[in-house]
Design a protein around this motif. Sequence first.
Motif, mmCIF file in Angstrom:
data_model
loop_
_atom_site.group_PDB
_atom_site.id
_atom_site.type_symbol
_atom_site.label_atom_id
_atom_site.label_comp_id
_atom_site.label_asym_id
_atom_site.label_seq_id
_atom_site.Cartn_x
_atom_site.Cartn_y
_atom_site.Cartn_z
ATOM 1 N N ARG A 1 35.908 50.915 36.208
ATOM 2 C CA ARG A 1 36.104 49.508 36.603
ATOM 3 C C ARG A 1 36.714 48.713 35.443
ATOM 4 N N TYR A 2 36.264 48.976 34.218
ATOM 5 C CA TYR A 2 36.833 48.271 33.061
ATOM 6 C C TYR A 2 38.267 48.716 32.791
ATOM 7 N N LEU A 3 38.553 50.015 32.981
ATOM 8 C CA LEU A 3 39.923 50.497 32.818
ATOM 9 C C LEU A 3 40.842 49.866 33.867
ATOM 10 N N GLN A 4 40.309 49.690 35.064
ATOM 11 C CA GLN A 4 41.071 49.012 36.104
ATOM 12 C C GLN A 4 41.433 47.592 35.663
ATOM 13 N N PHE B 1 45.184 46.072 35.072
ATOM 14 C CA PHE B 1 45.581 44.848 35.759
ATOM 15 C C PHE B 1 46.133 43.821 34.772
ATOM 16 N N VAL B 2 45.482 43.685 33.623
ATOM 17 C CA VAL B 2 45.941 42.736 32.609
ATOM 18 C C VAL B 2 47.370 43.067 32.184
ATOM 19 N N ALA C 1 47.537 52.930 29.538
ATOM 20 C CA ALA C 1 46.272 52.510 30.147
ATOM 21 C C ALA C 1 46.087 53.202 31.490
ATOM 22 N N ALA C 2 47.169 53.334 32.255
ATOM 23 C CA ALA C 2 47.085 54.036 33.534
ATOM 24 C C ALA C 2 46.765 55.509 33.328
ATOM 25 N N ARG D 1 48.150 42.678 43.281
ATOM 26 C CA ARG D 1 48.947 43.888 43.453
ATOM 27 C C ARG D 1 50.418 43.510 43.430
ATOM 28 N N ALA D 2 51.265 44.501 43.164
ATOM 29 C CA ALA D 2 52.698 44.232 43.004
ATOM 30 C C ALA D 2 53.362 43.838 44.308
#
Length: 886
Positions: free
Chosen positions: A538-541, A545-546, A559-560, A692-693
Amino acid sequence: MLHTKLHAPRIADDFVERRHALSILDEGFDCPLALVSAPAGFGKSSLTAYWCATRDKNFAWLSLDEADNSLAAFSTYLACALETLQEGVSRDILQALNADASLPPNLLRTLFVTAIDRIERRSVLVLDDFHTVQSDEIISLVAQLLEHPSPKLHIQILTRRDPKLDLALLRLRNQMREVRARELEFSTEDVSQLFARGGLKDVLAETAQEVRDSLDGWPAGIRLTLLASLAGTHPSQLIAGARAEPLREYLLEQVLAEQAPDFVQKILPLSIVDRFSAGLCESLWTAAGLDAAPGNGEAFFAELLASGLFVVHLDTDGQWFRFHHLFRSVLLQKLKRSVADAALEGLHRAAATWFASAGLVEQAISHALAIEAPDLGSGFVAKARQEAMNRDQWVRLENWLAAFPPSFARQDAELLTLRCWLDLYKWYRLGDLLDDIRQVEDALDASRLPQEQKESLSAELAALQSAIELYTVNFEQCVELCDRVERLVPREYECVCSTAALMKGGALLNTEGAAAAEAFFLEALRPGHSDHGATEARYLQGLCFVHWYAGDARRLDPAAADMIAAGATYKDPLAESFGRYFGALAYFDHDRAQDALDLLAPVIDAPQAYPTQNYAHCAILYAQCRQALGEVEAANSVASDLARLVQAQGNQLFVASALALRAQLDLEQGRMGAALDWYRTFEAGPPLLMVRAFQPQVVAARIALKTISRDPARSVEQITGLRHFLEKIRNRRLLIDALVMCALANEAQGHVGRADADLLAAIDLAIPSRILRPFLDAGSAILPLLGRANLDNDRIAFAGEIVGRFEKQMPRADTPAHMDGGPLTRRELEILSHLSDGLTNSEIGDRLFISPGTVKRHAHNIYEKLSVNSRREAVAKAQGMGLLTR
């Protein structure tokens, strides 16, 4: 409890073979199906288990019961059974069910066919107690597997009554062998053999014949006669007495009468459960007022097995057992006659409490509901819910909620709170979430829960409400709610805490900027801040996102990759698909569409293995990549698959996205009329954070740009409104798209200075991470603006990179494009590009400073060279040939 359903019953030492029945199973191994159908007590399970064990077959065993009548539960158990045949064959099915328990039946069938085809050698699947299956969906699934049988699998169905399968057709095709009661009946010789092995060696053949004839060869009755005779009563006397009462009850009562009274007192309470272990026995005995000292359960098992009663082993370790169904039903009747209702309720409460303490919440709920005590079951959910949430076990939590009567679940504060979490993480229904939060608040006001529990639930609501505040762009309120969660919620409630942290990070991104949000998530990711992989994911998500939101594609890529790795480590499809989505976005922004496709392929190839929301966004991006590469049919195919899936699931959020994707593809493939049909009915609704994109509002702005000459006021309002909102929420990545569209809109209206300013602003945002996609999406119309813009060194290099991408895609005027009518000229390519934008001949003439008649003549030449008859056909064919940029 799962392993007890996958364990074949142990073969008794005095097992009688019944060779004719075994020979039918031998012959049937080459057929898709063997049906073993007979009433209770004919030894169907023991005969089949003996056949599997003595024929050296690779077999899987699945014992079914009434609780398995949902397609999701049956499919899960069936997949686990196939997994015992060969490790890994059911991996996709289990991942899919873990992501979404409500998979369509046809999709499940396809997954099972694929899994079965992976099995290396022909194997046997035994479905025991199939008569307990009432679900038409389950029966249909089995029927479909038999309709197109795999050479890798032979199915044996054990049942008390014929299943609702097309048995006549299977017989006609010679695809089935049948073992019926007549093949399972004991012969006189079998009776003599059983009695001799059981200790009655002096029984005359005439007596064996009498027993056999009186019981019609019924194996269970004959075994009961043996057990009762061991106490000294002659078999003939037992048979004579049985004629006066219902045979089964009489013989079982005779068997029980020969047992020690204290032993009978111990086995009676066990009849309320469908299986038992030593610890569960001791708990039930305590409730019944019997001696339940530690260790008594283990000693009892030794006594129970020595008694020869109808006990079935459920595992290889001797930890779990059950009574034969016949024996259990008689015991349960006897128990109900011998104890008061309050005592029976006490036994169910004891069983429920024991199951709950063992983490078997499903069974605990079942026993609570058996005594009409849903509040007791809700209490078990309250104690177990946080750990299940911490592990992202949303399908299991959904099943817990579904077990309760809807009338109770809609009034109970605990279950309503669980429903809210499912709204957020399983069902993705933000509109319902707000309504359900209000229901929880009302339920808390009316409940008699302890104040501490009320406060705990209220704090959870703050975490849930923070998601609504973030998405509705109320950032200050979001942060306040998240701070409240941080103060009041225990750290071990990781799902609650990390959800609030995810929302707070999103709010900080909008109020304090990307650096503050990144620092917040990096701190949360430090070792020691979480005990569960779902929390780390959840934190990686949040971190991904940032980086995307800030338009930092270069930092988004690693990060992905970290998120994909976390998904693999924790076997978390949610994390893996999030990582693949964000990684593909980074590739796509750099005009590396093929690399993006490769990254997305695992999700697209197995949509059932991933959460719906992630598959939906991955599918949209996949279609966009295919379209960018000119692979029109592939793009349309993925869009159609997505539309069918989300329509079947009925999630309006994803239905709207699928329709917007269809409109975007219509626009880019020259179907301007279809795109306009969507645009005219599109309603943006209240402004929501764009997380989202792909956003329908952006698609609407693109279509508005194409119609600016027809309806300039609405078009400008649509495009500038999008820009101002993105500036307000600091979404730098989508702001690049909006600025490019603003530049083109100003250019179309003759506002050259504004167009140049907007273009330079877009370039400045894109340069740090070399984000090319918004400029390429604009098509060749962006080239004149780039050509006249006042650019410095960095801007010139970046603009040159954009122009270079167009030059690679646009064929030279003197290079044949492999068309029957010869190559297109540069002017024809220009006009073809404008045709794809949906412009009229007059509008194209205004753009190119030529007459509409000249445009019409060029268009006619284009049709001849491409061998087509219309604008739509020309654009579609040009897309497929790579003659058009986006």
